[in-house]
Design a protein around this motif. Sequence first.
Motif, mmCIF file in Angstrom:
data_model
loop_
_atom_site.group_PDB
_atom_site.id
_atom_site.type_symbol
_atom_site.label_atom_id
_atom_site.label_comp_id
_atom_site.label_asym_id
_atom_site.label_seq_id
_atom_site.Cartn_x
_atom_site.Cartn_y
_atom_site.Cartn_z
ATOM 1 N N SER A 67 0.848 -1.195 0.000
ATOM 2 C CA SER A 67 0.000 0.000 0.000
ATOM 3 C C SER A 67 0.880 1.239 0.000
ATOM 4 O O SER A 67 2.098 1.154 0.223
ATOM 5 N N GLY A 68 0.229 2.367 -0.198
ATOM 6 C CA GLY A 68 0.951 3.633 -0.176
ATOM 7 C C GLY A 68 1.522 3.946 1.192
ATOM 8 O O GLY A 68 2.674 4.376 1.323
ATOM 9 N N ALA A 69 0.711 3.735 2.223
ATOM 10 C CA ALA A 69 1.173 4.036 3.579
ATOM 11 C C ALA A 69 2.409 3.206 3.924
ATOM 12 O O ALA A 69 3.377 3.712 4.498
ATOM 13 N N GLU A 70 2.395 1.936 3.562
ATOM 14 C CA GLU A 70 3.549 1.077 3.854
ATOM 15 C C GLU A 70 4.782 1.501 3.059
ATOM 16 O O GLU A 70 5.910 1.414 3.564
ATOM 17 N N ALA A 128 2.291 3.537 -5.437
ATOM 18 C CA ALA A 128 1.319 2.515 -5.011
ATOM 19 C C ALA A 128 0.129 2.541 -5.971
ATOM 20 O O ALA A 128 0.186 1.911 -7.024
ATOM 21 N N LYS A 129 -0.892 3.290 -5.597
ATOM 22 C CA LYS A 129 -2.207 3.263 -6.273
ATOM 23 C C LYS A 129 -2.226 2.666 -7.691
ATOM 24 O O LYS A 129 -2.721 1.566 -7.891
ATOM 25 N N GLY A 130 -1.701 3.379 -8.702
ATOM 26 C CA GLY A 130 -1.834 2.921 -10.081
ATOM 27 C C GLY A 130 -0.882 1.804 -10.468
ATOM 28 O O GLY A 130 -1.009 1.217 -11.539
ATOM 29 N N GLY A 166 -0.676 18.095 2.798
ATOM 30 C CA GLY A 166 -0.281 16.834 2.164
ATOM 31 C C GLY A 166 -1.014 15.648 2.754
ATOM 32 O O GLY A 166 -1.718 15.767 3.774
ATOM 33 N N PHE A 167 -0.852 14.498 2.115
ATOM 34 C CA PHE A 167 -1.428 13.259 2.640
ATOM 35 C C PHE A 167 -0.460 12.119 2.376
ATOM 36 O O PHE A 167 -0.030 11.918 1.250
ATOM 37 N N HIS A 168 -0.115 11.379 3.432
ATOM 38 C CA HIS A 168 0.873 10.309 3.266
ATOM 39 C C HIS A 168 0.414 8.956 3.797
ATOM 40 O O HIS A 168 1.203 8.013 3.807
ATOM 41 N N ILE A 176 9.943 11.910 -2.509
ATOM 42 C CA ILE A 176 8.718 12.309 -3.216
ATOM 43 C C ILE A 176 7.679 11.199 -3.145
ATOM 44 O O ILE A 176 7.933 10.064 -3.536
ATOM 45 N N ASP A 177 6.527 11.553 -2.609
ATOM 46 C CA ASP A 177 5.401 10.625 -2.501
ATOM 47 C C ASP A 177 4.622 10.663 -3.816
ATOM 48 O O ASP A 177 3.881 11.609 -4.082
ATOM 49 N N GLU A 178 4.848 9.649 -4.646
ATOM 50 C CA GLU A 178 4.175 9.558 -5.950
ATOM 51 C C GLU A 178 3.063 8.513 -5.905
ATOM 52 O O GLU A 178 2.724 7.913 -6.922
ATOM 53 N N VAL A 179 2.519 8.287 -4.723
ATOM 54 C CA VAL A 179 1.488 7.252 -4.579
ATOM 55 C C VAL A 179 0.289 7.560 -5.480
ATOM 56 O O VAL A 179 -0.264 6.661 -6.118
ATOM 57 N N GLN A 180 -0.081 8.832 -5.573
ATOM 58 C CA GLN A 180 -1.218 9.184 -6.429
ATOM 59 C C GLN A 180 -0.764 9.704 -7.794
ATOM 60 O O GLN A 180 -1.397 9.435 -8.808
ATOM 61 N N THR A 181 0.344 10.444 -7.829
ATOM 62 C CA THR A 181 0.805 11.075 -9.069
ATOM 63 C C THR A 181 1.555 10.101 -9.981
ATOM 64 O O THR A 181 1.742 10.390 -11.162
HETATM 65 C C1 LIG Z 1 -3.560 7.330 -1.173
HETATM 66 C C2 LIG Z 1 -2.287 7.954 -0.775
HETATM 67 C C3 LIG Z 1 -1.496 7.406 0.240
HETATM 68 C C4 LIG Z 1 -1.925 6.207 1.048
HETATM 69 O O1 LIG Z 1 -2.018 5.070 0.267
HETATM 70 P P1 LIG Z 1 -2.761 3.762 0.858
HETATM 71 O O2 LIG Z 1 -2.555 2.741 -0.212
HETATM 72 O O3 LIG Z 1 -4.187 4.125 1.081
HETATM 73 O O4 LIG Z 1 -2.069 3.414 2.109
HETATM 74 C C5 LIG Z 1 -0.283 7.997 0.508
HETATM 75 N N1 LIG Z 1 0.136 9.081 -0.183
HETATM 76 C C6 LIG Z 1 -0.596 9.628 -1.166
HETATM 77 C C7 LIG Z 1 -0.077 10.809 -1.902
HETATM 78 C C8 LIG Z 1 -1.843 9.096 -1.485
HETATM 79 O O5 LIG Z 1 -2.584 9.666 -2.431
#
Ligand SMILES: *Cc1c(COP(=O)(O)O)cnc(C)c1O
Length: 401
Positions: free
Chosen positions: A111-114, A259-261, A144-146, A230-235
């Motif tokens: 996951s993104g958080a991990e 993560a996400k995509g 921000g969101f992490h 850089i948190d690219e979980v969404q980008t």
């Molecule tokens: C969604 C998101 C997370 C968390 O990802 P999860 O898979 O829900 O843990 C972290 N950082 C960003 C930028 C996100 O958009």
Amino acid sequence: METETTAPVKANIKELDLRYIANTYARFPIVLTKGKGSLVWDEGGKEYIDLGSGIAVNPFGLCDEEWASVVSAQLGQLQHVSNLYYTEPSTLLAEALCEKAGMSRVFFANSGAEANECAIKTARKYSRDTYGEGRHTIVTVSGGFHGRTITTLAATAQPGFHEHFMPFTEGFEYVDAANTADLERLLSQKNVCALMFETIQGEGGVNCMPQAFLDTAAKLCAQNDVLMLIDEVQTGGGRTGTYFSYQGLGLKPDIVTSAKGLGGGLPIGAALFGEKTKDVLTPGLHGSTFGANPAVTAGALNILSRTTDEFMDDVGKKGQYIISKLESASGTLSVSGRGLMLGIETKRPVGDVLKELRERGVLALSAKSKLRLLPSLNIPWDVLSKAVDIIIEVISNETSA
Ligand SMILES: *Cc1c(COP(=O)(O)O)cnc(C)c1O
């Protein structure tokens, strides 16, 4: 609206969900049963255009045949063995990711958080190995969101997330992206080991980091050996028109999270390390039981191999098309974002807009007070233009405001 026969839904799913599933989601009042590409159907057979892709998760839409067949084949061969053994899909995915990103090694999580937890641990250990104790503070950006773990919540600089779960992990300081002087001050502090940010804040409202922030960050991180994380979980994954958003901005991060995509619709997270950080983690210091799952990584490799430069150009063009159409709509106040990660500030309240869009067969998202669009990267042009026309009508509809 067209209807389609879908698999029968056994019981009153909404009631059962509300009774048995932890009450953490305020769901839209729809039970979805089937999808294909950028179309999805509910239990009554109503068809919707999907502009959320499971929150930026499905780059090739729902039930993409090529990806599904690769995943199924891997499921029939070897579905999980743990990280005690070498396996082919995760190794090939790591190689392809490093080549795509210009990075050196990958840690796979779920996951993104991990992925962010791993990045935070790595940044702190790098600093401890290099400079000794006391240099563990990580600067993150307001809005921000992490992630949702205690530590990634601590990294999430939004007071609303910090109310109920004290005490949080210490060692985070927050900066306002518009305040470059404060950024410069913080990145010059002796206790700071890393700066962590999203180039476009997703959950925070589709906010692009100002150029002055990026320039100052690049300069001070290099000068003071502060790691750029850089948190690219969404980008990531091609969402903004380049594979990772930093590649379109000329940045050279030390750690990148994805993560996400990345998994095409299955859970995966990854922390990518550059030359400075690639050997920081050693056996026993980090791990994941499910991480690098063969079926998930085989699917991710298929997605990655199809996310070509040509495909990225198309993502950019679709983004430009949406921006130009929506910027001139009478119901629009502003449009932010890049590629297929867009936020629209509308005159009408976003909740009303989302509701009317649902009624008209379009599923979209919000981010703070904005309408947020995260369509599949391969959304067909005709489906996209139909959805954009509906959005323009709905946001400009003053009579039902
Ligand atoms: C969604 C998101 C997370 C968390 O990802 P999860 O898979 O829900 O843990 C972290 N950082 C960003 C930028 C996100 O958009």
